[in-house]
Design a protein around this motif. Structure first.
Motif, short mmCIF file in Angstrom:
data_model
loop_
_atom_site.label_atom_id
_atom_site.label_comp_id
_atom_site.label_asym_id
_atom_site.label_seq_id
_atom_site.Cartn_x
_atom_site.Cartn_y
_atom_site.Cartn_z
N SER A 138 11.19 4.20 12.71
CA SER A 138 10.06 3.19 12.29
C SER A 138 10.59 2.15 11.49
O SER A 138 11.46 2.19 10.72
N GLY A 148 12.39 4.50 2.61
CA GLY A 148 13.23 3.56 2.99
C GLY A 148 12.97 2.67 4.16
O GLY A 148 12.08 3.28 5.05
N GLU A 149 13.79 1.78 4.62
CA GLU A 149 13.66 0.91 5.73
C GLU A 149 14.87 1.11 6.59
O GLU A 149 16.16 0.84 6.16
N GLU A 194 2.08 1.12 14.29
CA GLU A 194 1.26 2.24 13.22
C GLU A 194 0.64 0.87 12.57
O GLU A 194 0.93 -0.15 12.26
N HIS A 252 -0.07 -3.01 10.70
CA HIS A 252 -0.83 -3.16 9.65
C HIS A 252 -1.72 -4.27 9.37
O HIS A 252 -2.66 -4.27 8.63
N THR A 310 -2.02 1.21 9.32
CA THR A 310 -2.75 1.93 8.37
C THR A 310 -4.01 1.28 7.90
O THR A 310 -3.96 0.04 7.57
N PHE A 362 0.83 -1.29 -0.06
CA PHE A 362 0.15 0.07 -0.06
C PHE A 362 0.85 1.31 0.02
O PHE A 362 0.17 2.33 0.09
N ASN A 395 -3.61 6.67 2.80
CA ASN A 395 -3.53 7.87 1.84
C ASN A 395 -3.50 7.27 0.60
O ASN A 395 -2.73 6.07 0.49
N SER A 410 5.78 -1.00 12.22
CA SER A 410 4.60 -0.83 11.25
C SER A 410 3.82 -2.29 11.17
O SER A 410 4.39 -3.02 10.50
N CYS A 437 2.13 10.04 4.79
CA CYS A 437 2.73 8.80 5.14
C CYS A 437 2.52 7.93 3.75
O CYS A 437 1.14 7.80 3.27
N GLY A 438 3.33 7.35 3.14
CA GLY A 438 3.10 6.09 1.97
C GLY A 438 2.71 7.06 0.78
O GLY A 438 2.73 6.19 -0.47
N1 SAH Z 1 10.15 1.28 6.37
C1 SAH Z 1 9.79 2.01 7.66
C2 SAH Z 1 9.76 3.32 7.44
C3 SAH Z 1 8.76 4.05 6.65
S1 SAH Z 1 7.53 4.50 7.59
C4 SAH Z 1 8.37 1.28 7.91
O1 SAH Z 1 7.78 0.74 7.23
O2 SAH Z 1 8.09 1.62 9.17
C5 SAH Z 1 6.33 4.45 6.30
C6 SAH Z 1 5.11 4.60 7.16
O3 SAH Z 1 4.22 5.11 6.32
C7 SAH Z 1 4.39 3.32 7.88
O4 SAH Z 1 4.02 3.33 9.17
C8 SAH Z 1 3.05 2.93 6.98
O5 SAH Z 1 2.21 2.83 8.18
C9 SAH Z 1 3.03 4.55 6.34
N2 SAH Z 1 2.16 4.22 5.14
C10 SAH Z 1 2.80 3.79 4.09
N3 SAH Z 1 1.97 3.85 2.95
C11 SAH Z 1 1.00 4.28 3.66
C12 SAH Z 1 -0.32 4.95 2.86
N4 SAH Z 1 -0.60 4.50 1.74
N5 SAH Z 1 -1.15 5.47 3.56
C13 SAH Z 1 -1.00 6.01 4.96
N6 SAH Z 1 0.09 5.38 5.43
C14 SAH Z 1 1.07 4.84 4.74
#
Ligand code: SAH
Length: 354
Positions: free
Chosen positions: A194, A162-163, A259, A218, A261, A119, A293, A216, A336-337
């Protein structure tokens, strides 16, 4: 192309060692950190407490800048998205999120991302390379230049592209610079990293300082998480949560932030909400629910408001601390995302001359 040495690649300890090995007195390192991070001076020739000869010697070897602002956009809610270019012309993004008494900066740790969460916009780019320490801390330096005179960046979240745990050495060195009182001087509790769940790296990160860990999550089941966060196939929920329970550093100082989503029809059922408190039992934590989002090409959307409210209420009634986040900067694809270097077409944003 080999990058020239950059002073921002080094924490104070590391710069001291480098200097000593090159015959420069160790105490010069603290003076330079002060110029770079307290005074925001990047021109070595202006570091006037160094001798002219030393300034010339250092300037011939070291760079001090790692990223430049290519484009800045401001959302109707005040959020600013910065497109930043590295020396080799890679584009990354950082987002300044103003709140009542603070400015939070969301920073990137890699160009693209290898984890391909289903996502997330960044996941669609694939992975190009890790950022250097200098490229990570310089995002904070560029952001500081863009907030008001009497304001600063008070909080940093590693939640951009990135991670972070797949670039751990550079991330740790950047955190050392951020929390060193002789450099940026942020309190560790103002920093959040994160991860999508790179389990073998979590303990090493969290042992270095009492920063916040965000995970994360989800999904409340492996079946759903396998699809949304593919690294779950390697490190499934029981392994991830097992580590969080067994490593006392994880929750000794701060709760874990989970977190989640919310994706319509995918992970937003009442059954999922009921599963979460049991799944996370014995882990001191807070749950952040984030409405999905959308991004170009994405196929998920946020549930209706009443569905999200009911989900939050169910999690809360199960005994958890929970917040339903409101999205910031969505009109400039800074939420986010949504970080994927796309040209925005949103009509409500203004482009800021740089
Ligand atoms: N790779 C790490 C750091 C990136 S954080 C991680 O995954 O935690 C990215 C954050 O963006 C994540 O917590 C995720 O919940 C959020 N995210 C990614 N895609 C999203 C989307 N389409 N809508 C809302 N949040 C999103």
């Amino acid at each position: 192309m080999k990058h020239p040495a950059n002073l921002k690649d080094h924490s104070l300890e590391s710069l001291r060692e480098r200097f000593v090995s090159e015959g420069v007195p160790a105490y010069r390192a603290a003076q330079i950190m002060n110029w770079l991070y307290k005074r925001g001076t990047e021109d070595i020739h202006q570091m006037t407490d160094l001798s002219v000869a030393l300034r010339e010697q250092l300037a011939s070897v070291w760079e001090t800048r790692a990223v430049d602002v290519r484009k800045a956009e401001r959302s109707v809610d005040g959020t600013q998205k910065l497109a930043l270019a590295t020396k080799d012309e890679r584009l990354i993004e950082a987002v300044i999120i103003p709140e009542a008494k603070r400015n939070t900066l969301c920073i990137s740790t890699q160009v693209g991302c290898a984890l391909a969460c289903d996502f997330c916009a960044t996941g669609t780019m694939g992975f190009t390379r890790n950022l250097t320490t200098a490229e990570i801390v310089d995002q904070v330096c560029r952001a500081k230049e863009r907030v008001g005179e009497d304001e600063t960046i008070s909080n940093v979240v590693f939640m951009g592209m990135g991670e972070p745990l797949l670039n751990l050495a550079a991330v740790k060195e950047s955190i050392r610079i951020m929390i060193d009182p002789r450099a940026m001087g942020l309190a560790p509790r103002r920093i959040t990293v994160s991860t999508a769940g790179v389990v073998p790296k979590i303990s090493e990160l969290i042992a270095m300082a009492p920063i916040n860990l965000a995970v994360s999550l989800h999904a409340a089941t492996n079946a759903v998480r396998d699809i949304l966060v593919p690294i779950n196939k390697k490190f499934p929920l029981e392994v991830l949560l097992g580590l969080l329970r067994s490593d006392e550093n994880v929750t000794r100082k701060r709760p874990v932030f989970f977190e989640y989503t919310l994706l319509e029809g995918v992970n937003d059922s009442i059954d999922d909400a009921k599963r979460l408190p049991g799944l996370l039992r014995d882990i001191p934590c807070k749950m952040n629910l984030i409405p999905a989002n959308s991004h170009p090409g994405g196929r998920y959307q946020a549930p209706a408001q009443d569905v999200m409210d009911r989900f939050a209420e169910t999690v809360y009634n199960g005994g958890m601390r929970v917040t339903l986040r409101r999205s910031r900067g969505a009109d400039i694809a800074a939420a986010c995302g949504q970080l994927a270097n796309t040209e925005t077409t949103a009509g409500t944003s203004v482009e800021i001359p740089i």
